[in-house]
Structures are given as C-alpha cells and as structure tokens.
Write an enzyme that holds these catalytic residues in place. Structure first.
Site, PDB file in Angstrom:
ATOM      1  N   ASP A   8      -1.696  -3.821 -19.761  1.00  0.00           N
ATOM      2  CA  ASP A   8      -0.543  -3.908 -18.880  1.00  0.00           C
ATOM      3  C   ASP A   8      -0.739  -2.857 -17.786  1.00  0.00           C
ATOM      4  O   ASP A   8      -1.522  -1.917 -17.949  1.00  0.00           O
ATOM      5  CB  ASP A   8       0.729  -3.637 -19.686  1.00  0.00           C
ATOM      6  N   ASP A  10       2.182  -1.546 -15.199  1.00  0.00           N
ATOM      7  CA  ASP A  10       3.329  -0.674 -14.966  1.00  0.00           C
ATOM      8  C   ASP A  10       3.811  -0.025 -16.261  1.00  0.00           C
ATOM      9  O   ASP A  10       4.121  -0.705 -17.230  1.00  0.00           O
ATOM     10  CB  ASP A  10       4.469  -1.466 -14.325  1.00  0.00           C
ATOM     11  N   ASP A 182       3.224  -1.352 -22.921  1.00  0.00           N
ATOM     12  CA  ASP A 182       4.352  -0.497 -23.301  1.00  0.00           C
ATOM     13  C   ASP A 182       5.544  -1.282 -23.822  1.00  0.00           C
ATOM     14  O   ASP A 182       6.485  -0.682 -24.343  1.00  0.00           O
ATOM     15  CB  ASP A 182       4.792   0.342 -22.095  1.00  0.00           C
TER      16      ASP A 182
END
Length: 221
Positions: A8, A10, A182
């Site tokens: 991922d 961001d 996240d």
C-alpha cells in the site's frame, strides 16, 4: 516462496495524515483570504464538496479527486470555480510532494527485496496521476515494477477486482504474493480473500522495526 510483495502507499510507505492536515490548512487559508470568508464557511463548503463528490461517483478512484472537492465547494459558495479550484488543488498536493518522506526502514526494506529478487508493486486507492507523482517524490520509481490504482481497477480496496488486477500484472499465483498495508479492512482482508499472504503495518509504531520484521517474515514464507 514469496516472489512478489504488494505495498500500500498512503500511511504504509509514508505518513499521510500529518500532511493531509497541513495541506488542508494551507488550502483553507488560501480560500478564506481570496474569498473573504470565515473558516467555518469554508469547512462547510468543503464538506459539501467532498460528500457530494462521493455521493455522485460512489466507490471509485475518482471519488478521492481533490479538484472535484474544491470545485464543488466553490460552487456551493456561489463562486466561479476557475482558476481558484486549480490553485487550491495545486496547493494541497504541492504540500505533499514537497514534504513527503519515506517511513524509517522503508528504504532498507525495498533494498532487501531487490537483493532477494522479489518483485515490488504498489496497490493503492485514489487516482493514478497523483499516485505516480507521490512515488516519484518519494524517490522509489526504480524500486516499483507495477502500480495498480483504484482508478485503473474501477473499484476500491478490498474489492476482488483490484487485487485480481495485481495478480494479473504479476503473473503469479496468490500463494506466492504477500501484501503489506495499514488497513485491516482494505489491505489485509482484501489480500487474504484473494488468497495472498498479508502483513499489517501499524503507522503508529516504529517503521524501522516493522519493516525489518516483515522482511524477515517474508524470507520464511
């Protein structure tokens, strides 16, 4: 054996929220000064622009487009949106591109993956243009073999379409791919549903320690 890692972007490779807050504050000050409005008036208009964009577009990458948020916010205020909407957009993302820094340990993790011959790709929500610019600003263009955005896939994570497109580009079975992100509901759940291994990155914890442990774990898978 893991042959590819999907990252991922961001809040996994860099800290998104502090930049989002700083960039949003810069745009608020710009709009309030240009239009002679209060902060409360701006926040009300921005919230409308954001919600209206998401209502119209639904669960797609373009629903994150800040230019649409700002355009609709100005229209809500009864203001002709050009060229101020574009200035607001460039101020917002300019803050990100100027100040983005990799999480501690991310550079070493990418170097370790390269040394092991493991392919690295990024799978991210949002539009392709700004995500390409973020990758360049972080200095990792040479580390990333493939990019999949929700704009390209037509669906946001954790939809099977976006993870399916990742596997299609990698040309690998899901058991040979590990996803790192996240969000438990988007990255982890989506990857596991597609049959991949998944490792959770906690943005509130030390990046250096987490990336070192994940590199070790990937070596054992």
């Amino acid at each position: 054996m893991i042959k590819a890692v999907i990252l991922d972007l961001d809040d996994t490779l860099y800290a998104y929220e502090p930049l989002n807050q700083e960039a949003g504050e810069r745009v608020r000050k710009l709009a309030c000064a240009e239009l002679e409005i209060t902060g409360q008036q701006y926040e009300e208009a921005y919230l409308f622009g954001r919600q209206e964009t998401k209502r119209q577009l639904g669960d797609v990458g373009a629903s994150h487009n800040r230019l649409l948020y700002f355009q609709k916010a100005l229209e809500y205020l009864g203001v002709h949106p050009m060229p101020l909407a574009l200035r607001m957009y460039e101020t917002y993302w300019g803050t990100f591109l100027e100040k983005m820094r990799l999480h501690e340990g991310a550079r070493e993790f990418l170097d370790e993956m390269r040394a092991r011959g493991i392919c690295v790709m990024i799978c991210t929500d949002l539009t392709a243009h700004i995500q390409h610019r973020k990758i360049e600003a972080l200095g990792i263009t040479q580390d990333i073999t493939y990019l999949v955005t929700s704009e390209e896939a037509g669906k946001e994570k954790p939809a099977p379409e976006i993870f399916g497109l990742c596997l299609k580009k990698l040309k690998l079975p899901p058991g040979e791919v590990c996803c790192i992100g996240d969000s438990m509901s988007k990255d982890i759940a989506g990857a596991e549903a597609a049959g991949m291994r998944a490792l959770w990155f906690d943005p509130k914890q030390s990046g250096r320690e987490q990336f070192a442990k994940m590199a070790e774990t990937i070596g054992r898978l």
